[in-house]
Design an enzyme around this catalytic site. Structure first.
Site, mmCIF file in Angstrom:
data_model
loop_
_atom_site.group_PDB
_atom_site.id
_atom_site.type_symbol
_atom_site.label_atom_id
_atom_site.label_comp_id
_atom_site.label_asym_id
_atom_site.label_seq_id
_atom_site.Cartn_x
_atom_site.Cartn_y
_atom_site.Cartn_z
ATOM 1 N N GLU A 87 -29.356 48.690 -0.187
ATOM 2 C CA GLU A 87 -30.199 47.487 -0.264
ATOM 3 C C GLU A 87 -31.499 47.923 -0.904
ATOM 4 O OE1 GLU A 87 -29.240 44.529 0.520
ATOM 5 O OE2 GLU A 87 -27.369 45.002 1.530
ATOM 6 N N CYS A 122 -39.026 42.754 -0.001
ATOM 7 C CA CYS A 122 -38.058 43.015 -1.073
ATOM 8 C C CYS A 122 -37.635 41.719 -1.749
ATOM 9 C CB CYS A 122 -36.843 43.744 -0.528
ATOM 10 S SG CYS A 122 -36.052 42.873 0.834
#
Ligand code: NAD
Length: 502
Positions: free
Chosen positions: A245, A279
């Site tokens: 990720e 993010c």
């Protein structure tokens, strides 16, 4: 002492964690070397025999006890999150709440998602019963970032545990105390379990690298793309599977028919909350020319009243990682050099460790500020002539984590055209708060999915079982006793089953 005075380095035997706003020391932790990492993985492997053998309902009970313990200790935990990470107390509580939602979802859905499933054996194997069973992988190594130090690694930890694996977690060197609090709460809530079901190893990149090559059965990483690539290369040596990720450069499309005030409100928050260290935060906006002026004015109006700090009135905190300050400054300067205008703030907004909101318009798309992850409370806004141009520019990124669309009539249709892992329509970041929705990116944003059903399957090994219920005389396909009459029959059957479509 300021936060920039203490910089984590790879060469110490102890790690000192500091408050990024004040430089105050929060804790000192021994650094796990290769031997310590191997020992933690060995303990986790022993514990896996017990934890993996429990029923889904039993694991659910243990996971929910962990949640209740975190709720009981939430004041202390949120104070620690605020002190070590810098985010406001309310944001710390929201982060914890989201993590609890995910633990509950994983705990309650693992049985349904991972229970054995019957599969049709097909015409030629009709004498077989076929089933897929899901087994835990064993020991999962989790390496986490600091920006959402509870929510983000928990997307792997909670789901890996629910699927029957034990977990060895290396928290970021900037959120070591928080990571350890999480694991200690699990142990306190479950004194009847063996040690090693969920443990932490502390340290910098070298400790993470030791975990990658320690023989874990999967490595789940959340962090920057550069580190993700290094981890994938190192994991390849033992064919250790990875879940990555990584970073993002998320775009928001504001169409001509958008609710402009709602879009501006969401963009203002999505770009600057958590100091922009998200993010899936808003980094780029593509706004239709017909609503551009109103939208920019509205974003500016909202962000003029928003500011960083470490007190109770702060909208967001300091930059957690001192080195990020220079990257944000460089991106602002690059945006201004490349045709951009700052309608709010500018290089002077960088007052380390705090950065005030910066709104940049009409920046060249080739600029670093548009191409690279900024990870600060800044946003670029570009005017476009219609949805097609907005979609093309939004998709012109090496990243593809998530995105958002504001349109009253065509939100879903526009969302479907975006090359990303997730999209919110008439909202930002909503997908991350819905546990049933998988999360993860394409391209440089990573590989694999946390959350939801795919997030549980990431941590399970499908085991296919074909059981012969009875033998069909003369139809022994998987044997040298196969006869010519069987082959004659097959030659008739195959065209009938597969050869009729024109
Ligand atoms: P980072 O890559 O610097 O560090 C992440 C973790 O990797 C840390 O624990 C670090 O110690 C460890 N590490 C460093 N080098 C290593 C190596 N060679 N081998 C093994 N481990 C190593 O990232 P960061 O600064 O902590 O986090 C910020 C980044 O994380 C941003 O790019 C952000 O977009 C990304 N992020 C992504 C998601 C997502 O779900 N996609 C969520 C949160 C953050």
């Amino acid at each position: 002492m300021t936060s920039t005075d203490i910089k984590p380095a790879d060469n110490d035997t102890a790690l000192t964690s500091v408050n990024p706003a004040t430089g105050e020391v929060i804790g000192t932790y021994p650094i796990a070397d290769e031997d310590a990492v191997r020992a933690a993985v060995a303990k986790a492997r022993t514990a896996a025999a017990t934890w993996g053998a429990l029923s889904y309902d039993e694991r659910k009970t243990h996971l929910l006890r962990w949640s209740s313990r975190l709720v009981a200790d939430s004041d202390e935990f949120c104070r620690l999150i605020h002190a070590e990470n810098g985010k406001p107390l309310d944001d710390a509580f929201l982060e914890l709440m989201l993590a609890l939602e995910h633990i509950a979802w994983a705990a309650k859905n693992a049985k349904k998602v991972l229970s054995p499933k019957k599969v049709s054996p097909g015409a030629f194997m009709a004498n077989f019963a076929a089933r897929v069973e899901q087994r835990p992988l064993g020991v999962v190594g989790v390496i986490g970032p600091w920006n959402y130090p509870v929510y983000t690694p928990n997307g792997s930890i909670g789901y890996a545990l629910a699927a029957g694996n034990t977990v060895v977690f290396k928290p970021s060197e900037y959120s070591t105390g928080i990571g350890n609090f999480l694991a200690e709460a699990f142990a306190k809530a479950n004194p009847d379990l063996p040690e090693g079901v969920f443990s932490t190893i502390n340290g910098y990149g070298a400790t993470g690298a030791a975990l990658v090559k320690s023989g874990v059965d999967k490595l789940a990483f959340t962090g920057s793309t550069a580190t993700g690539k290094r981890i994938m290369a190192a994991a390849a040596e033992n064919l250790t599977p990875v879940l990555l990720e990584c970073g993002g450069k998320d775009a928001v499309i504001v169409a001509g028919d958008a609710d402009v005030k709602a879009a501006a409100d969401a963009v203002a928050w999505g770009a600057t909350a958590n100091s922009g260290q998200t993010c899936a935060g808003v980094e780029r906006v593509y706004v239709d020319r017909s609503v551009r002026d109103e939208f920019v004015a509205e974003v500016k109006k909202i962000l003029e009243k928003v500011g960083p700090g470490s007190g109770a009135d702060a909208s967001y905190g300091p930059m957690t990682m001192p080195s990020q300050v220079d990257i944000v400054r460089r991106h602002i300067e690059s945006a201004l050099k490349n045709g951009g205008t700052a309608v709010l703030g500018g290089p002077e907004s960088v007052k380390a460790p705090f950065i005030e909101p910066v709104v940049l318009v009409d920046v060249d798309e080739k600029s670093e500020a548009v191409q690279e992850e900024t990870f600060g409370p800044t946003v670029t806004i570009r005017t476009v002539d219609g949805v097609d141009e907005a979609v093309e520019l939004a998709n012109s990124s090496k990243y593809g984590l998530s995105s958002a669309v504001y349109s009253k009539k065509n939100g879903l249709e526009i969302a479907r055209r975006l090359h990303v892992g997730a999209t919110s329509v008439n909202s930002v970041l909503a997908f991350a708060a819905i546990p049933g929705l998988p999360f993860g990116g394409v391209g440089d944003s990573g590989i694999g999915r946390i959350h939801g059903e795919p997030g549980l399957r990431e941590f399970a090994r499908p085991h296919s079982i074909a059981v012969q219920r009875f033998a069909i005389p003369g139809m022994a396909l998987l044997s040298y006793s196969r006869t010519q009459s069987t082959m004659k029959l097959l030659r008739k059957l195959v065209p009938f089953l597969h050869g009729r479509h024109k």
